[in-house]
Design an enzyme around this catalytic site. Structure first.
Site, mmCIF file in Angstrom:
data_model
loop_
_atom_site.group_PDB
_atom_site.id
_atom_site.type_symbol
_atom_site.label_atom_id
_atom_site.label_comp_id
_atom_site.label_asym_id
_atom_site.label_seq_id
_atom_site.Cartn_x
_atom_site.Cartn_y
_atom_site.Cartn_z
ATOM 1 N N TYR A 158 103.344 -80.589 125.277
ATOM 2 C CA TYR A 158 104.370 -80.140 124.630
ATOM 3 C C TYR A 158 105.445 -79.809 123.888
ATOM 4 O O TYR A 158 106.389 -79.387 123.237
ATOM 5 C CB TYR A 158 104.423 -81.482 125.418
ATOM 6 C CG TYR A 158 106.090 -82.372 126.299
ATOM 7 C CD1 TYR A 158 105.658 -82.404 127.221
ATOM 8 C CD2 TYR A 158 106.769 -82.720 125.447
ATOM 9 C CE1 TYR A 158 107.009 -82.555 127.879
ATOM 10 C CE2 TYR A 158 107.597 -83.453 125.372
ATOM 11 C CZ TYR A 158 108.357 -83.207 127.367
ATOM 12 O OH TYR A 158 109.495 -83.505 127.944
ATOM 13 N N LYS A 165 112.487 -85.015 121.588
ATOM 14 C CA LYS A 165 112.132 -85.860 121.934
ATOM 15 C C LYS A 165 112.306 -86.686 120.637
ATOM 16 O O LYS A 165 112.771 -88.112 120.654
ATOM 17 C CB LYS A 165 111.031 -86.136 122.810
ATOM 18 C CG LYS A 165 111.262 -85.190 124.321
ATOM 19 C CD LYS A 165 112.637 -85.706 124.937
ATOM 20 C CE LYS A 165 112.438 -85.400 126.402
ATOM 21 N NZ LYS A 165 114.681 -84.903 126.789
HETATM 22 P P1 NAD Z 1 115.799 -80.561 135.424
HETATM 23 O O1 NAD Z 1 115.721 -79.125 135.604
HETATM 24 O O2 NAD Z 1 116.701 -81.260 136.976
HETATM 25 O O3 NAD Z 1 117.211 -81.499 134.328
HETATM 26 C C1 NAD Z 1 117.514 -80.468 133.134
HETATM 27 C C2 NAD Z 1 118.867 -80.086 133.044
HETATM 28 O O4 NAD Z 1 119.349 -79.960 131.974
HETATM 29 C C3 NAD Z 1 119.465 -78.912 134.066
HETATM 30 O O5 NAD Z 1 120.571 -79.427 134.605
HETATM 31 C C4 NAD Z 1 120.063 -77.912 132.909
HETATM 32 O O6 NAD Z 1 120.647 -76.976 133.711
HETATM 33 C C5 NAD Z 1 120.537 -78.559 132.223
HETATM 34 N N1 NAD Z 1 120.134 -78.087 130.925
HETATM 35 C C6 NAD Z 1 119.769 -77.106 130.013
HETATM 36 N N2 NAD Z 1 120.511 -76.654 128.830
HETATM 37 C C7 NAD Z 1 121.102 -76.811 128.872
HETATM 38 C C8 NAD Z 1 123.106 -76.728 128.088
HETATM 39 N N3 NAD Z 1 123.150 -75.708 127.079
HETATM 40 N N4 NAD Z 1 124.209 -77.389 129.022
HETATM 41 C C9 NAD Z 1 124.050 -77.954 129.794
HETATM 42 N N5 NAD Z 1 123.153 -78.091 130.359
HETATM 43 C C10 NAD Z 1 122.127 -77.747 129.979
HETATM 44 O O7 NAD Z 1 114.693 -81.679 135.043
HETATM 45 P P2 NAD Z 1 114.700 -83.523 134.956
HETATM 46 O O8 NAD Z 1 113.186 -83.607 134.588
HETATM 47 O O9 NAD Z 1 115.977 -83.851 135.336
HETATM 48 O O10 NAD Z 1 115.094 -83.436 132.983
HETATM 49 C C11 NAD Z 1 116.291 -84.662 133.099
HETATM 50 C C12 NAD Z 1 116.230 -85.267 131.664
HETATM 51 O O11 NAD Z 1 114.773 -85.668 131.764
HETATM 52 C C13 NAD Z 1 115.670 -83.997 130.127
HETATM 53 O O12 NAD Z 1 115.862 -84.200 129.313
HETATM 54 C C14 NAD Z 1 114.184 -83.668 130.686
HETATM 55 O O13 NAD Z 1 113.460 -83.965 129.238
HETATM 56 C C15 NAD Z 1 113.345 -86.009 130.719
HETATM 57 N N6 NAD Z 1 112.652 -86.634 130.798
HETATM 58 C C16 NAD Z 1 111.933 -85.467 132.444
HETATM 59 C C17 NAD Z 1 110.902 -85.759 132.447
HETATM 60 C C18 NAD Z 1 110.651 -84.879 134.475
HETATM 61 O O14 NAD Z 1 109.080 -85.310 133.730
HETATM 62 N N7 NAD Z 1 110.309 -84.431 134.378
HETATM 63 C C19 NAD Z 1 110.102 -86.684 132.186
HETATM 64 C C20 NAD Z 1 110.683 -87.927 130.852
HETATM 65 C C21 NAD Z 1 111.907 -86.844 130.310
#
Ligand code: NAD
Length: 261
Positions: A158, A165
């Site tokens: 990570y 984070k």
């Molecule tokens: P996802 O890829 O569906 O969503 C991530 C989004 O971030 C995408 O829509 C992408 O276009 C957007 N993004 C990235 N750079 C950007 C920028 N410069 N401007 C605007 N948008 C931007 O994946 P996800 O897993 O749904 O991620 C959403 C959140 O959840 C993130 O913060 C991620 O770290 C967090 N998260 C995910 C998990 C997991 O296991 N999937 C666990 C904990 C937290």
């Protein structure tokens, strides 16, 4: 006892829906089901068709391109929010990115460029979007973002995203302290591993996903729907006394240091 959340007359902006698996979409589904009007922003035009597919046939929704790191995009996006809604009740920040190079190698080798990209996209944009939202948010307004436990404990690979984070969680506390006087709450939802596009870029995610489920007290991983339900709680008046918090929805896996069987 069942609790029904009625968000009719409320407005939300959801930033970061890439497709149906996005956690931002799981949150939007709960908001829409509760009768909230929702606007969406997407990072770049290549993402528009996927979002359009999700929004087709829904009333009271709109979308606009906005790279969260581009100040002019944010000015234009929040101008649109004002035009469409007049005010904003809820802001959902569901955005993160780190270059794959920063997650494949050793943390000690993180370059300044990768560090800046990860922290700017994944943490600073919560601050900049909150700043743009502030004039539109009313008392009772609420902001959430998405975080992960690698901010607190080392999760292999990570790397710099764990640091990003940690910054996001600290930023949540500082924003909550400043905006609380205006009746605006700021929290971050710490989700367990979920199979999304962002997760695919984490080396070894499949193993991590299985191990988290095996060690969790509930014997499984939390689901995107459960992320949506916690988010609905935190955004709506149900969470009226909660601010500045990192709230976990991970089937309990973060409380375990090890499991013996
Ligand atoms: P996802 O890829 O569906 O969503 C991530 C989004 O971030 C995408 O829509 C992408 O276009 C957007 N993004 C990235 N750079 C950007 C920028 N410069 N401007 C605007 N948008 C931007 O994946 P996800 O897993 O749904 O991620 C959403 C959140 O959840 C993130 O913060 C991620 O770290 C967090 N998260 C995910 C998990 C997991 O296991 N999937 C666990 C904990 C937290």
């Amino acid at each position: 006892m069942s609790v029904t959340v009625d968000l009719s007359g409320k407005t939300a902006l959801v930033m970061g829906v890439a497709n149906a698996r996005s956690l931002g979409w799981a949150i939007a589904e709960q908001l829409l089901a509760a009768g909230c009007q929702v606007g969406f922003s997407y990072q770049g035009e290549r993402l528009k068709p996927e979002l359009d597919k999700l929004l087709v046939g829904r009333e009271g929704v709109w979308s606009q391109q906005a790279d969260a790191t581009v100040e002019e995009d944010l000015t234009s996006l929040f101008g649109r929010v004002k035009e469409e809604f007049g005010h904003l009740d809820y802001l959902v920040h569901s955005i993160a990115f780190a270059p794959r190079s920063a997650m494949e190698g050793r943390f000690v080798d993180t370059t300044p460029e990768d560090w800046n990209t990860a922290l700017t996209v994944s943490a600073y944009t919560l601050v900049s979007t909150a700043r743009h939202a502030e004039p539109l948010l009313r008392s009772g307004g609420s902001i959430i973002s998405l975080t992960y436990h690698a901010s607190q404990k080392v999760v292999p690979k990570y790397n710099v995203m764990g640091v990003a984070k940690a910054a996001l969680e600290a930023a949540t506390r500082y924003l909550a302290a400043e905006l609380g006087g205006a009746g605006i709450r700021v929290n971050t939802v710490s989700a367990g591993p979920m199979r999304t596009i962002a997760a695919r870029s984490i080396p070894g995610f499949g193993t991590m996903y299985e191990k988290a489920a095996a060690s969790a007290p509930l014997g499984r991983n939390a689901t995107p729907e459960e992320v949506g339900k916690l988010s609905l709680f935190l955004l709506s008046d149900l969470g009226s006394g909660v601010t500045g918090q990192t709230v976990y929805v991970d089937a309990g896996s973060s409380i375990m240091s090890m499991k013996l069987d």
